[in-house]
Scaffold this motif. Structure first.
Motif, short mmCIF file in Angstrom:
data_model
loop_
_atom_site.label_atom_id
_atom_site.label_comp_id
_atom_site.label_asym_id
_atom_site.label_seq_id
_atom_site.Cartn_x
_atom_site.Cartn_y
_atom_site.Cartn_z
N THR A 2 0.82 -1.19 -0.10
CA THR A 2 0.25 0.00 0.08
C THR A 2 0.85 1.21 -0.01
O THR A 2 1.79 1.26 0.93
CB THR A 2 -0.83 0.14 1.25
OG1 THR A 2 -1.74 -1.25 1.28
CG2 THR A 2 -1.83 1.23 1.13
N ASP A 3 0.53 1.97 -1.00
CA ASP A 3 1.35 3.46 -1.20
C ASP A 3 1.02 4.39 0.21
O ASP A 3 -0.26 4.56 0.49
CB ASP A 3 0.95 3.98 -2.40
CG ASP A 3 1.98 5.33 -2.46
OD1 ASP A 3 2.66 5.67 -1.76
OD2 ASP A 3 1.86 6.01 -3.71
N PRO A 7 -5.03 7.80 0.61
CA PRO A 7 -5.88 8.36 1.60
C PRO A 7 -6.37 7.13 2.90
O PRO A 7 -6.57 6.09 2.39
CB PRO A 7 -7.26 8.77 0.83
CG PRO A 7 -6.55 8.79 -0.46
CD PRO A 7 -5.70 7.95 -0.66
N ARG A 8 -6.42 7.77 3.99
CA ARG A 8 -6.26 6.95 5.07
C ARG A 8 -7.82 6.00 5.14
O ARG A 8 -7.89 4.91 5.32
CB ARG A 8 -6.46 7.86 6.43
CG ARG A 8 -6.83 6.83 7.69
CD ARG A 8 -6.73 7.79 8.92
NE ARG A 8 -7.10 7.15 10.07
CZ ARG A 8 -6.08 6.08 10.78
NH1 ARG A 8 -4.90 6.09 10.31
NH2 ARG A 8 -6.85 5.32 12.00
N ALA A 13 -10.71 0.90 4.13
CA ALA A 13 -11.54 0.06 3.60
C ALA A 13 -11.04 -1.16 2.87
O ALA A 13 -11.61 -2.20 2.63
CB ALA A 13 -12.15 0.98 2.63
N GLN A 14 -9.68 -1.26 2.82
CA GLN A 14 -9.01 -2.34 2.18
C GLN A 14 -9.04 -3.71 3.18
O GLN A 14 -9.16 -3.65 4.33
CB GLN A 14 -7.57 -2.18 2.00
CG GLN A 14 -7.35 -1.14 0.71
CD GLN A 14 -6.04 -0.55 0.77
OE1 GLN A 14 -5.06 -1.14 1.76
NE2 GLN A 14 -5.61 -0.10 -0.47
#
Length: 529
Positions: A2-3, A7-8, A13-14
């Motif tokens: 994950t970059d 956005p947080r 949500a991942q």
């Protein structure tokens, strides 16, 4: 990866990596809660960690294991329902350990009798005998060779006046049931699929009471607690009326109103009117102390005293024991449980769509808890009221709730508190039913569930071109793995290995199947040419 610039909100949500790993394991039929065990190969002296499937029958714990258990039960039901040959069960011969224990028990008993005759102290010998009896009962033998430890209290065997009489046929030594000859010469061996329910406790709509205040929760709770005994009595009455050793495969499931009900596949057939007559005549009486009066509650509870038991907190007197309370019973039982008026009886023939549908129906809810599927607010509130009604209802002679009514539970011990029984019956997911969910008679398929599992293993090995060679039972030594053992890989790594092994197995199976289909196609083309 994950970059960090993501956005947080999107990162949150991942899906979690562990959840993805478990989902992949489920898709490949791999146990998601494997139990690591250490196995020593006594031939080579090597230790290795082996993952053993948890074997849970519940979807909520391990869907792959629950699915395998469900398939085994379906196979067990199918194989036994329409047997055309009498099953033969040959008991195993007693092993050396069993024979030695019984012989040693006889020697100690003789020493005890001699000591007692000479006026000596038999306390130590009595303790040895008690320990031996426990070992003998745990040594893999059915029944007890010493009979009942205590005299059974006599209860009237006269049938209740409010229950219809049962017909009786002469018993025949068969478990197959009747066959019928058709005009075309074909022989049919019909069987039955029976559904039994409990009576009404109040008007219900969409699985919830229309008026919760008038719904008889107390009776519903007691019926759920003693439902398994009612089923046992139904089987006894069924065999008496049928005149042969009726065999059955049954499952207990919750109705939408949360009351348990029974689906039963029966080998052989009886007239529908007789089945309904048997259900109407079946009842179970619960001969327990009265629970009409609450003696202790809240902070005012009996006090435990070592060596004496539970004492009345006001007078200091020892509460009546369970046996003493039974001796004081009135002429009427605490509760009488019966089936309801709804009895569904369906004839089924082997190899038909109806038979397959009934088998699927029998296994439909095996992987679900009794309390699953509360799909509305009204049903959830209904379940909460039902669980509350069960909270202080005694579920067995050993239930702590007896203290509330001034009776010591059987085998009482320190720490018992009314309303906090740890029995399965008082857990919300079981809704008062503490019996087995699957009921199978001994002569149903002439196989145990372990033997059905072995059949499945043999089929897979044959499909893979391997032989199931017998293993030396003394070759391997198994031991549990201590928590936090550094030799056990992380769960994710173990699941990945199991998934990869399953992928290889499935690829091999697909290759063999494609090869077989190709051979069949070549043979067909050759015949056509």
């Amino acid at each position: 990866m994950t970059d960090r610039s993501t956005p947080r909100a999107l990162r949150m949500a991942q899906p979690l990596a562990r959840d993805v790993m478990e989902e992949v394991a489920k898709q490949h039929g791999v146990c998601i809660r494997p139990v690591p065990l250490k196995r020593l190969d006594t031939h080579t002296g090597q230790w290795e960690i082996i993952d053993v499937p948890c074997g849970s029958p519940m979807d909520s714990k391990c869907p792959p294991c629950a699915k395998r258990n469900k398939q085994l039960r379906k196979a067990q039901c199918r194989e036994g329902w329409h047997l055309d040959k009498e099953p033969t069960i040959t008991p195993d011969q007693p092993n050396e350990e069993q024979c030695w224990l019984v012989e040693f028990r006889a020697d100690i008993q003789a020493q005890r009798d001699d000591t007692e005759r000479d006026g000596g102290d038999t306390t130590d010998l009595d303790a040895v005998i008690e320990g031996l009896d426990e070992e003998i009962n745990a040594a893999g033998m059915r029944g007890s060779i010493f009979g009942r430890a205590t005299a059974k209290r006599s209860r009237s065997t006269r049938r209740r006046q409010d229950a219809p009489d049962l017909p009786k046929r002469t018993m025949t030594h068969t478990s197959l049931g009747q066959t019928f000859q058709a005009p075309d010469g074909r022989t049919y061996r019909p069987s039955l699929f029976v559904t039994l329910t409990l009576p009404s406790y109040g008007k219900v709509r969409d699985g919830a009471p229309v008026d919760p205040d008038t719904y008889d929760y107390a009776r519903a709770a007691r019926d759920a607690l003693h439902f398994s005994k009612l089923v046992d009595r139904f089987v006894q009455n069924l065999r008496r009326v049928a005149g042969y050793d009726v065999q059955y495969f049954a499952t207990v499931e919750p109705q939408k109103r949360l009351a348990p009900h029974l689906h039963m596949a029966i080998r052989g057939t009886l007239p529908r009117a007789e089945i309904k007559q048997i259900a109407a005549a079946t009842y179970h009486q619960v001969w327990w102390p009265s629970v009409d009066q609450v003696v202790f509650e809240g902070e005012h509870l009996p006090v435990w005293q070592e060596g004496a038991g539970y004492l009345d907190p006001d007078t200091g007197e020892v509460l009546p024991s369970w046996d003493e309370a039974l001796d004081e019973l009135d002429a009427e039982p605490l509760h009488v449980i019966r089936f309801g008026d709804q009895v569904d009886v369906k004839g089924v023939l082997a190899g038909t769509k109806d038979a397959d549908q009934c088998i699927r129906y029998l296994s439909k809810y095996l992987t679900k808890s009794l309390g699953d599927g509360l799909d509305s607010q009204a049903r959830q509130e209904h379940a909460a009221r039902f669980v509350e009604a069960l909270r202080y209802e005694p579920c067995s002679p050993t239930c702590p709730n007896w203290l509330r009514h001034g009776v010591q539970p059987k085998d009482a011990k320190a720490g018992m508190t009314p309303g906090r029984c740890r029995s399965k019956a008082h857990k919300p997911e079981h809704l008062g039913y503490a019996g087995r969910r699957v009921l199978v008679s001994r002569k149903w398929s002439n196989k145990t569930l372990a033997e059905h599992k072995q059949d499945r293993r043999t089929w897979v090995l044959e499909a893979l071109g391997k032989t199931d060679e017998p293993t030396d039972p003394h070759r391997y030594v198994w031991k549990p793995v201590p928590a936090g053992d550094a030799n056990v890989p992380p769960l994710a790594m173990r699941l990945l290995r199991s998934v990869r092994e399953r992928q290889r197995w499935r690829a091999h199976m697909a290759e063999l199947q494609a090869r077989a289909e190709g051979q069949d196609l070549s043979a067909t083309e050759g015949r056509a040419a």
